[in-house]
Scaffold this active site. Structure first.
Site, mmCIF file in Angstrom:
data_model
loop_
_atom_site.group_PDB
_atom_site.id
_atom_site.type_symbol
_atom_site.label_atom_id
_atom_site.label_comp_id
_atom_site.label_asym_id
_atom_site.label_seq_id
_atom_site.Cartn_x
_atom_site.Cartn_y
_atom_site.Cartn_z
ATOM 1 N N GLU A 8 -9.454 3.995 2.002
ATOM 2 C CA GLU A 8 -8.956 4.048 0.625
ATOM 3 C C GLU A 8 -7.882 3.021 0.336
ATOM 4 O OE1 GLU A 8 -5.644 5.245 2.646
ATOM 5 O OE2 GLU A 8 -7.675 5.898 3.043
ATOM 6 N N ARG B 42 -7.607 -0.169 0.939
ATOM 7 C CA ARG B 42 -8.097 -1.427 0.351
ATOM 8 C C ARG B 42 -8.578 -1.213 -1.082
ATOM 9 N NH1 ARG B 42 -12.358 -1.878 5.141
ATOM 10 N NH2 ARG B 42 -10.595 -0.797 6.087
ATOM 11 N N ASP C 181 -12.162 7.257 3.768
ATOM 12 C CA ASP C 181 -10.968 7.046 4.573
ATOM 13 C C ASP C 181 -10.565 5.569 4.622
ATOM 14 O OD1 ASP C 181 -8.835 7.847 6.115
ATOM 15 O OD2 ASP C 181 -9.945 7.864 8.002
ATOM 16 N N ASP D 195 -2.605 10.488 3.682
ATOM 17 C CA ASP D 195 -4.035 10.196 3.736
ATOM 18 C C ASP D 195 -4.752 11.251 4.560
ATOM 19 O OD1 ASP D 195 -6.534 9.055 3.693
ATOM 20 O OD2 ASP D 195 -6.070 7.517 5.193
ATOM 21 N N ASP E 162 1.507 6.257 5.860
ATOM 22 C CA ASP E 162 0.489 5.415 5.235
ATOM 23 C C ASP E 162 0.989 4.745 3.959
ATOM 24 O OD1 ASP E 162 -1.985 4.364 5.797
ATOM 25 O OD2 ASP E 162 -3.104 5.812 4.606
ATOM 26 N N LYS F 299 0.849 -1.198 0.000
ATOM 27 C CA LYS F 299 0.000 0.000 0.000
ATOM 28 C C LYS F 299 0.884 1.246 0.000
ATOM 29 C CE LYS F 299 -3.152 2.591 3.033
ATOM 30 N NZ LYS F 299 -3.797 2.608 4.370
ATOM 31 N N LYS G 150 -10.049 13.272 8.048
ATOM 32 C CA LYS G 150 -9.531 12.930 9.361
ATOM 33 C C LYS G 150 -9.451 14.171 10.250
ATOM 34 C CE LYS G 150 -6.439 9.146 7.870
ATOM 35 N NZ LYS G 150 -6.990 8.056 8.672
#
Length: 458
Positions: free
Chosen positions: A310, A312, A308, A231, A249, A226, A238
């Site tokens: 995102e 996956r 949020d 993010d 992230d 990933k 967030k």
């Protein structure tokens, strides 16, 4: 990189003597000068504790290092010594086995890490003479992979966006003559990576898929990481506190690049492929929205329950591509869920796997390597929590429970059951410092996976 490990030289090196609690008790009963000194300094032989014993001239005669309850030093026994000992040269006083020598050297090498891109340190670290019988190739490969992973995670997002992550991957591929291809921006749609494009399109830093391949013999191993370089949470924004660590992230991408670096440096006999969807989850007028329905590379449609979630979404396109070439094993790394941290804490990665034999093997190596992961279930009854009324599935669960499991079940939809697959949900960050593990980016499960792959190809 030297990793503060040096070849033997004529210059005097200070001996290191390792002692556990039982041995210390016996030593203190002898009441010699060293025993008196250790008693005066309240040395208890806890793992990694040190007691510097002076010589007659006021220098250091030798250093006693505690083993705690261990019989032999391990990686974390020595990992803090390059920082805690006075600068200088050190060596092992006693001969040890090749396995122990390698563990000591690796711990020293990993522990020598410092992130100095923005702030230099004037303090000189202690150096260790390479222990006899240490596997220098393995130490350099693994320590290099760990240092690379940490560096990538620690670099803030202004200097580690999708383009910079792709550059780091391309440079690594070039160093080992691997083939590297990067699909950028609108070309993702033409190449049928719609979910990656949707997540990254709101940023002025174009999304991309990084794909490199190395090796032409042995088992086919595909690593997927990933690569969300920052993010914000997207339109499901967030909180300020929630964004503070979001430079990490892309920690999954950093992990697979670190593993790839170790594999290639060691020249392990495998056919390696690395896939990294690199995006920034930003907010703008064309950002994807809650309740949008997104197409994926596999052909499944996904209703967006939360922007949020995102990670996956970008991973599912990369996993669908990974399966297409029928590798022997797919492993993905992702900073995917807070639920995994609630279940296992920040220091223990969650492992999900559709192959019991592979899972047991990963777990075995993680214990031996002192790089533990913990298996969690792909509990099929929870799959219904991802159902959507208007799409094939939702990207979040319908309830507040089992979030790490439902996230893994979501990913499994894009892998299927015919290919062996392991998913690592990692923190990728030390929230506080421990010996050899400074606060900041961290490689978790990397050495365990490398060890397993090395065994597979040997």
């Amino acid at each position: 990189m030297s990793f503060q490990l040096i070849e033997d030289s004529s210059e005097q090196a200070i001996p290191l003597i390792f002692i556990n609690k039982t041995q210390l008790s016996e030593t203190l009963q002898e009441s010699g000068p060293s025993a008196v000194w250790m008693t005066a300094n309240s040395f208890k032989a806890g793992e990694g504790d040190i007691c510097t014993v002076p010589d007659s001239k006021g220098g250091i005669d030798f250093v006693v290092v505690g083993l705690g309850d261990r019989d032999a030093p391990g990686i974390w026994t020595v990992a803090g010594l390059s920082h805690s000992l006075p600068s200088g040269r050190y060596c092992l006083k006693d001969k040890v086995s090749s396995v122990v020598a390698t563990e000591i050297a690796l711990g020293w090498a990993i522990g020598s890490y410092r992130f100095t891109r923005y702030k230099q340190s004037d303090r000189a670290l202690a150096s260790l003479v390479w222990p006899d019988n240490a596997d220098q190739q393995q130490v350099s490969s693994l320590a290099g992979g760990v240092h690379l992973t940490r560096d990538l995670i620690n670099t803030p997002s202004n200097d580690m966006g999708p383009e910079e992550l792709a550059t780091a991957a391309s440079q690594l591929a070039g160093e080992y003559e691997a083939d590297c291809n990067v699909i950028i921006g609108d070309d993702l749609l033409q190449a049928n990576y719609p979910a990656i494009y949707e997540v990254g399109k709101a940023s002025d830093r174009a999304p991309r898929l990084i794909d490199f391949r190395w090796g032409d013999k042995g088992p086919k191993i595909t690593l997927v990481g990933k690569g969300v370089c920052f993010d914000t949470g997207g339109l499901d924004l967030k909180s300020p506190a929630g964004m503070l660590l979001m430079k990490k992230d892309m920690g999954g991408a950093a992990h697979v690049l670190g593993i790839a670096a170790a594999i290639m440096e060691s020249n392990l006999a495998c056919q390696l492929r690395v896939l990294i969807p690199a995006v920034e989850n930003a907010v703008s007028g064309n950002a994807f929205r809650p309740s949008d329905v997104i197409k994926t590379r596999k052909g499944l449609t996904v209703e967006v329950g939360n922007t949020d979630a995102e990670g996956r979404l970008v991973l599912c396109d990369a996993l669908a591509e990974a399966v297409r070439t029928k590798p022997d094993l797919i492993m993905d790394f992702a900073t995917l869920t807070g639920a995994a941290r609630v279940a296992l804490g920040a220091e223990l990665p969650a492992l999900f796997c559709n192959d019991d034999k592979i899972a047991e093997n990963i777990r075995k190596h993680s214990v031996v390597c002192e790089d533990e992961v913990w298996r969690m279930p792909l509990h099929k009854p929870y799959r219904k929590m991802l159902d959507s009324q208007i799409a094939d599935l939702n990207n979040i669960s319908s309830g507040p429970y089992g979030g790490a499991i439902t996230a893994a079940l979501y990913l499994e939809e894009f892998v299927g059951t015919e290919t062996s697959w392991a998913h690592f949900d990692v923190m990728a960050y030390n929230t506080s410092a421990r010996p050899g593990r400074p606060e900041g980016g961290e490689a978790m499960g990397l050495r365990a996976v490398y060890s397993m792959i090395k065994e597979m190809v040997s």
